[in-house]
Design a protein around this motif. Structure first.
Motif, PDB file in Angstrom:
ATOM      1  N   GLN A 122     -34.951 -19.694  20.325  1.00 45.77           N
ATOM      2  CA  GLN A 122     -35.509 -20.993  20.705  1.00 45.77           C
ATOM      3  C   GLN A 122     -34.462 -22.113  20.546  1.00 45.77           C
ATOM      4  O   GLN A 122     -34.309 -22.968  21.423  1.00 45.77           O
ATOM      5  N   THR A 123     -33.782 -22.069  19.406  1.00 44.43           N
ATOM      6  CA  THR A 123     -32.761 -23.103  19.164  1.00 44.43           C
ATOM      7  C   THR A 123     -31.653 -23.022  20.208  1.00 44.43           C
ATOM      8  O   THR A 123     -31.165 -24.035  20.730  1.00 44.43           O
ATOM      9  N   ARG A 124     -31.269 -21.770  20.492  1.00 42.19           N
ATOM     10  CA  ARG A 124     -30.225 -21.609  21.497  1.00 42.19           C
ATOM     11  C   ARG A 124     -30.663 -22.148  22.849  1.00 42.19           C
ATOM     12  O   ARG A 124     -29.893 -22.797  23.563  1.00 42.19           O
ATOM     13  N   SER A 125     -31.926 -21.895  23.211  1.00 41.39           N
ATOM     14  CA  SER A 125     -32.445 -22.363  24.495  1.00 41.39           C
ATOM     15  C   SER A 125     -32.437 -23.883  24.569  1.00 41.39           C
ATOM     16  O   SER A 125     -32.029 -24.466  25.578  1.00 41.39           O
ATOM     17  N   LEU A 126     -32.913 -24.531  23.474  1.00 40.45           N
ATOM     18  CA  LEU A 126     -32.935 -25.992  23.462  1.00 40.45           C
ATOM     19  C   LEU A 126     -31.512 -26.567  23.553  1.00 40.45           C
ATOM     20  O   LEU A 126     -31.255 -27.560  24.234  1.00 40.45           O
ATOM     21  N   TYR A 127     -30.571 -25.931  22.858  1.00 40.53           N
ATOM     22  CA  TYR A 127     -29.175 -26.390  22.878  1.00 40.53           C
ATOM     23  C   TYR A 127     -28.588 -26.265  24.283  1.00 40.53           C
ATOM     24  O   TYR A 127     -27.945 -27.189  24.786  1.00 40.53           O
TER      25      TYR A 127
END
Length: 1211
Positions: free
Chosen positions: A1141-1146
């Motif tokens: 999820q964090t990677r996607s938002l980044y």
């Protein structure tokens, strides 16, 4: 130093005016009036315009004056019997002026303003006004009583009591004059002449009673001013006033000798007399002076003389106290009428009895000959030769003279020859000697004898045609000009009515002539070369295949191109034209570009160029007083310097530069490599040490490195000289070379002095004193004394002090004290202390300490010097690791470093000194965990002691918030892994934390990673929303700004300010109106504060939005680096969903930022993209204009886009 040259010659011949006795020329209309026995003839344009018969009125009486009345249309002829004939409109009216006693001796003359007529016979002087009625009648003969009362020239009283030169006052009854000789007068006719200003009239008359000729001066009212002193002087009938001086020139008579000239001053006394030097080979008959007259400027004296074979017209010049003839014309006719023009001072008008009329322009020209590079000065019957660039000989002296033994009519020069036309119509050539300098009179040859084709007229000039080995002569005769080749085959080459110059072009050896209308013609090819303006006379030089022309109107031309209009004097030298202008400036003009060079030199007023030579830097000037002055223009001095250096005549070049004050560093600048390579050659060429010293000093001042290298090479060469005598002569140069090198080698100089003084035993003290005195010029006295002490030779030190004038009160006590020290090592130490050479002092002390039996006899002195002078590093360089005092020196330096809070360096030197406690303490204070561990290993420190220091260090690191170093300290202190992991997690060092975790104990790491991940996720979502908001608002602001500009351009608004901007600008201008530096800084701070405010509608809202958007780029770049460590850790602890999820938002935010960058910071800027209010972008002083962009704008920091190279957090 000038000669006279014939310029324009206007001539015609008319049989009707043959046998005329007088003529006059109208100064304005140029109409010529000629009087004959029967009629008055008027000529216009060289043709007879009218004739007026006056035979009945004249009645055969001689016309003694003929003049035009310029205030009307009358012609006035004064007759010898005292009558006047006035001719007006063809009518002749007769008036009687005075009753003349003897018409055979009468003379008359008008003043220059035509207001008063002076008429005199041998008894009476009459002065008449413009009505020709005399208003004054004055007797010329005085009684004895009247003569005594005549004004005298010196003192008071009667003539018998006057001072008479070396004889002193006369005794009573003593006669003044010696018994006078009986000399027959050439003419008993009276002469009358007015001075140029019409204030004084002089009358020369012959008294039958006394059988003497007197010369008396009257003013314009007829009052007597002076009687000329005629004691022991026998005056002739002719005299003349010199216009520009209070001098009068008169001819005098002597028995058995030619006439001579005497000059009178205004007071009646003779100033000087000049014997007229007639040619030495003249005939037995005596040469008689018939008439003399100055031109209107007083520079040329025209003299008419007569011999049995005809009359001569001569032109004399007074220069440097010598009176010489410059020009000579011979006429077969005995009747000559002539006068100087009243309009042109250098024009003389001549009417011959045969009916030939000449109006000749005579111009003074420079005597320098470009062909032979010498000055050729005509002086009566000789040519005086000067080579002034070789040797300056002031006139009237000369280098040598060419004796022509006859009057010089004309001369010319050709390569290695001087050619002269003499009065007996011969062309004589003088050849140059083999030395290429002197022309020998003994080697003269008569080349031609001229015939009547040439001798009937005036020879204006001639040249030598080298290709045909013949002479070309320019003659004015019988109303025309001809240029002809003389010799066995006489040939007429050219005929015209206005020739003004003839010469030879040295480039092609062609004969060239110039016509007075300005046309230059090549006689060899019959082609017209070019055309200039009309001239009366010209001076022509040839330079680099160009004609350099100086016209009589001061115009300078190169071929047909005008260069200057104020040239007074010119010469040529190679491609240069040397020019003196009206401002008394010596200028240099390039003959190719016709441009004046930058170097301009002031000269004395009235100076003229006399000589210059391409093989010399000398330029010779002559002042108005006649004295010669030699100058060396800088451009020619430098050219000569380069020539010497190119020929590798180094010593000549150095002497030349020294003489002309050229910086000798020019030799290194121009020929630096050759100068060094040929060093041995020029050192062997001279023993002049001072000359070479100046070279070295100049070179080292400008070229430090190369000059120092040259000095060292010179020093090595002189040091290797085995000949003691030669080395002694060059020794000052050796010292200078060592002292001028970088660094200065003073000690080597003193060493050389010591060594060489042993070789010159006989004069050892003198040599030493002179050498030390020489060194003292380069080195201050105290520094030189210290250097002498550094040799530890106290005797030499005393000699240095004496040579450098050092105060004995200062150096004698010191030397006496040092002499009392018995130990040589201790004496060296004491000398070093005096020199304040502390490093040498420490070195001496270390030697003394190593040999001392007591432990600390000298060590305390070493410590004191090291600590006082801060020489810790120097002390360490003087000892070795195995030396006795090595550890003590390290400890001293470590203490100093510790005092300066240099903990790491102090720890290292404490370690070298063996002090363990201090080493660990300094490492602890430096907070360098790795250094502490490494040093503990080397010193084999007990683990327990090391742990204590590690624990102390961890506390300090915790307070300093250095988590990475804290983790290392905790690890060194043996702390739990969980504690170390927690510290690394707080520092966001996720990779290091994962390495320190124990197997199976991931809970603490998992908790910290999840917590940090949640925080980053929230920040990514928040910043994404803010970015969209700020971007949208920025678009609105830019649209509004563009709309405002369009409204202003369309004329819908009068100002670029909106309502808020107007209020803001008014408030910002409140208070003092004075602009100062403080107010400018304050205004800038206010702007920076507004740029941080995101308030909608603010003046700098777009700047604030750009800064906020740029901050998101910078934050994302920073957070990307952390996520590269955090996401792998989340994967390790099993939090796959959160990591993805964090990677996607980044990735989403980074993609958005990269896509938006081009619209936020476009590559092409428009007016709406510039941050700040519109009114601030345009200058208030400029006229408003609807241009797309302001002409000048400031690139604000927010206009530069931030970096957008975001990290790939997890491939």
């Amino acid at each position: 130093m000038k000669n006279l040259q014939i310029g324009s010659v206007k001539t015609f011949e008319n049989e009707q005016i043959a046998g005329a006795d007088q003529f006059a020329v109208h100064p304005i209309l140029q109409t010529i009036a000629v009087s004959t026995q029967n009629q008055l003839i008027l000529l216009e344009d060289n043709n007879v315009a009218s004739t007026i018969s006056w035979n009945n009125e004249r009645r055969g009486v001689e016309v003694i004056s003929l003049a035009f009345r310029t205030d009307g249309n009358q012609i006035v002829a004064i007759l010898a019997d005292g009558r006047a004939l006035i001719v007006e409109d063809g009518e002749v009216m007769e008036l009687e002026i005075a009753d003349v006693s003897d018409p055979t001796v009468t003379s008359a003359e008008w003043t220059s303003d035509e207001q008063i007529l002076a008429l005199a016979d041998n008894k009476t002087l009459y002065l008449a006004d413009t009505t020709l009625t005399y208003f004054m009648q004055r007797p010329l003969l005085f009684s004895e009583h009247e003569r005594k009362s005549v004004p005298v020239n010196v003192g008071w009283g009667s003539e018998s009591t006057q001072f008479r030169g070396s004889a002193g006052k006369l005794k009573p009854g003593e006669k003044i004059e010696k018994e006078r000789e009986k000399i027959e007068q050439n003419s008993k006719k009276t002469s009358v002449h007015w001075r140029w200003d019409g204030e004084i009239v002089a009358v020369s008359f012959y008294s039958e009673e006394s059988a003497l000729r007197n010369l008396t001066i009257f003013d314009r009212n007829g009052e007597i001013l002076n009687n000329m002193n005629i004691r022991n002087i026998y005056l002739s009938h002719c005299f003349a006033h010199k216009p520009n001086a209070n001098l009068m020139c008169s001819a005098t008579l002597e028995n058995g000798s030619d006439d001579r000239i005497v000059f009178y001053e205004r007071n009646g006394e003779t100033r000087n007399s000049y014997v007229v030097k007639w040619p030495s080979n003249q005939s037995e008959s005596r040469r008689i002076i018939e008439r003399i007259e100055w031109n209107s400027t007083g520079t040329i004296l025209a003299m008419q003389t007569s011999l049995e074979d005809g009359s001569r017209l001569e032109f004399w010049h007074l220069s440097n106290y010598e009176f010489t003839r410059k020009c000579f014309w011979r006429f077969a006719e005995t009747t000559i009428n002539w006068k100087w023009s009243t309009v042109e001072s250098q024009n003389i008008e001549i009417l011959l009895g045969s009916g030939q009329f000449f109006s000749i322009h005579i111009a003074p020209v420079a005597s320098f000959s470009d062909v032979i590079s010498q000055n050729v000065v005509v002086a009566t019957d000789e040519l005086r030769m000067y080579s002034l660039c070789r040797r300056v000989v002031p006139p009237p002296m000369c280098d040598y003279s060419i004796q022509c033994l006859s009057d010089v009519v004309a001369y010319t020069t050709s390569p290695r020859h001087v050619h002269v036309i003499t009065a007996d119509w011969k062309i004589i050539s003088f050849s140059q000697d083999t030395d290429g300098y002197k022309f020998n009179s003994d080697r003269a040859s008569i080349d031609e004898v001229l015939h009547s084709e040439v001798t009937d007229g005036v020879i204006c000039g001639f040249v030598y045609d080298e290709p045909t080995e013949s002479f070309i002569i320019w003659v004015a005769s019988h109303g025309t000009h001809i240029v002809c080749r003389v010799g066995a085959n006489f040939e007429k080459l050219f005929e015209a009515d206005n020739i003004g110059w003839i010469g030879v072009n040295p480039q092609n050896q062609h004969i060239e002539i110039a016509l007075n209308d300005g046309k230059f013609v090549d006689l060899t090819t019959k082609e017209t070369l070019f055309k200039i303006e009309q001239f009366d006379s010209i001076e022509v030089h040839f330079a680099e295949n160009h004609h350099v022309i100086l016209a009589n109107n001061s115009m300078l031309l190169i071929d047909s191109s005008r260069v200057s209009q104020d040239a007074v004097s010119i010469l040529t030298r190679g491609p240069d034209i040397l020019l003196i202008d009206f401002d008394n400036k010596l200028r240099f003009v390039d003959v190719h570009s016709a441009k004046t060079q930058e170097d301009v030199r002031d000269v004395e007023a009235g100076c003229e160029l006399v000589a210059c030579d391409a093989h010399s830097a000398n330029v010779i000037l002559q002042a108005t007083r006649g004295n010669l002055e030699t100058i060396q223009p800088r451009r020619y001095v430098m050219a000569q310097t380069k020539e010497f250096l190119n020929r590798k005549e180094y010593i000549s070049a150095f002497k030349w530069m020294k003489k002309h004050r050229v910086d000798m560093s020019f030799a290194m600048k121009y020929k630096g490599e050759d100068l060094q390579n040929d060093m041995e050659y020029w050192l062997k060429s001279t023993n002049d040490s001072q000359l070479l010293e100046q070279l070295l000093v100049s070179c080292t001042e400008i070229f430090e490195e190369t000059g120092s290298a040259l000095c060292l090479a010179v020093a090595r060469f002189i040091g290797d000289i085995e000949d003691v005598e030669r080395k002694t002569k060059m020794f000052p140069l050796l010292l200078t070379a060592l002292l001028r090198s970088k660094p200065s080698r003073i000690n080597e100089c003193l060493k050389e002095v010591q060594e060489h003084s042993e070789k010159v035993i006989e004069r050892k003290d003198v040599f030493t004193r002179h050498s030390l005195h020489h060194i003292s010029f380069f080195v201050p006295a105290k520094e030189l004394f210290n250097c002498a002490l550094s040799t530890y030779d106290l005797k030499l030190a005393q000699q240095v002090a004496e040579a450098s004038n050092y105060d004995p009160k200062e150096y004698l006590p010191v030397l006496n004290k040092l002499n009392r020290v018995a130990c040589p090592l201790e004496r060296q130490y004491r000398i070093n202390v005096v020199r304040e050479a502390w490093t040498d002092a420490i070195s001496s002390l270390l030697v003394l300490d190593s040999k001392a039996e007591a432990e600390d006899v000298w060590w305390n002195d070493i410590k004191e010097i090291v600590q006082r002078e801060a020489l810790h590093q120097k002390a360490l360089t003087l000892v070795k690791p195995d030396d006795k005092r090595y550890k003590e020196c390290c400890d001293l330096y470590a203490v100093e470093l510790e005092r300066k809070v240099h903990w790491k360096e102090a720890a290292l030197f404490y370690e070298l000194s063996g002090n363990v406690e201090k080493t660990l303490k300094c490492w602890e204070m430096s907070r360098d965990v790795d250094g502490l561990a490494a040093s503990a290993r080397r010193l084999q420190v007990d683990p327990g002691k090391l742990k204590i220091h590690a624990i102390k260090m961890s506390g300090a690191l915790r307070e300093a918030r250095q988590p990475k170093e804290l983790a290392k300290a905790l690890k060194l202190a043996g702390s739990a892994s969980s504690q170390i992991v927690q510290v690394l997690c707080d520092a966001f060092e996720w990779t290091e934390a994962s390495r320190e975790i124990e197997a199976g104990k991931y809970e603490g790491l998992r908790t910290a990673a999840v917590s940090r991940n949640e925080q980053i996720t929230m920040d990514l979502e928040r910043r994404s929303a803010e970015f969209d908001k700020y971007k949208k608002r920025l678009t609105v602001v830019r649209e509004n700004k563009l709309k405002r500009v369009e409204q202003y351009a369309a004329g819908e608004v009068d100002d670029l300010r909106d309502d808020i901007s107007v209020i803001s600008s008014i408030s910002s201008r409140s208070g003092s109106s004075k602009v100062s530096m403080a107010s400018t800084v304050r205004r800038r701070k206010q702007i920076e504060k507004k740029k941080s405010s995101l308030k909608e509608g603010g003046e700098y809202e777009d700047s604030a939005l750009l800064n906020a958007l740029a901050e998101n780029y910078r934050w994302l770049e920073t957070i990307g680096s952390e996520l590269c460590q955090l996401i792998p850790v989340l994967m390790t602890v099993g939090c796959f969903a959160q990591a993805l999820q964090t990677r996607s938002l980044y990735d989403e935010l980074s993609s958005k930022l990269q896509k938006s960058k081009a619209s936020i910071w476009p590559e092409t800027l428009s007016i709406q993209h510039l941050p700040g209010p519109l009114y601030a972008l345009f200058d208030a002083n400029q006229e408003p204009s609807p241009i797309p962009m302001p002409p000048v704008f400031r690139m604000e920091p927010e206009l530069f886009p931030p970096p957008s190279s975001f990290s790939v957090v997890f491939p």
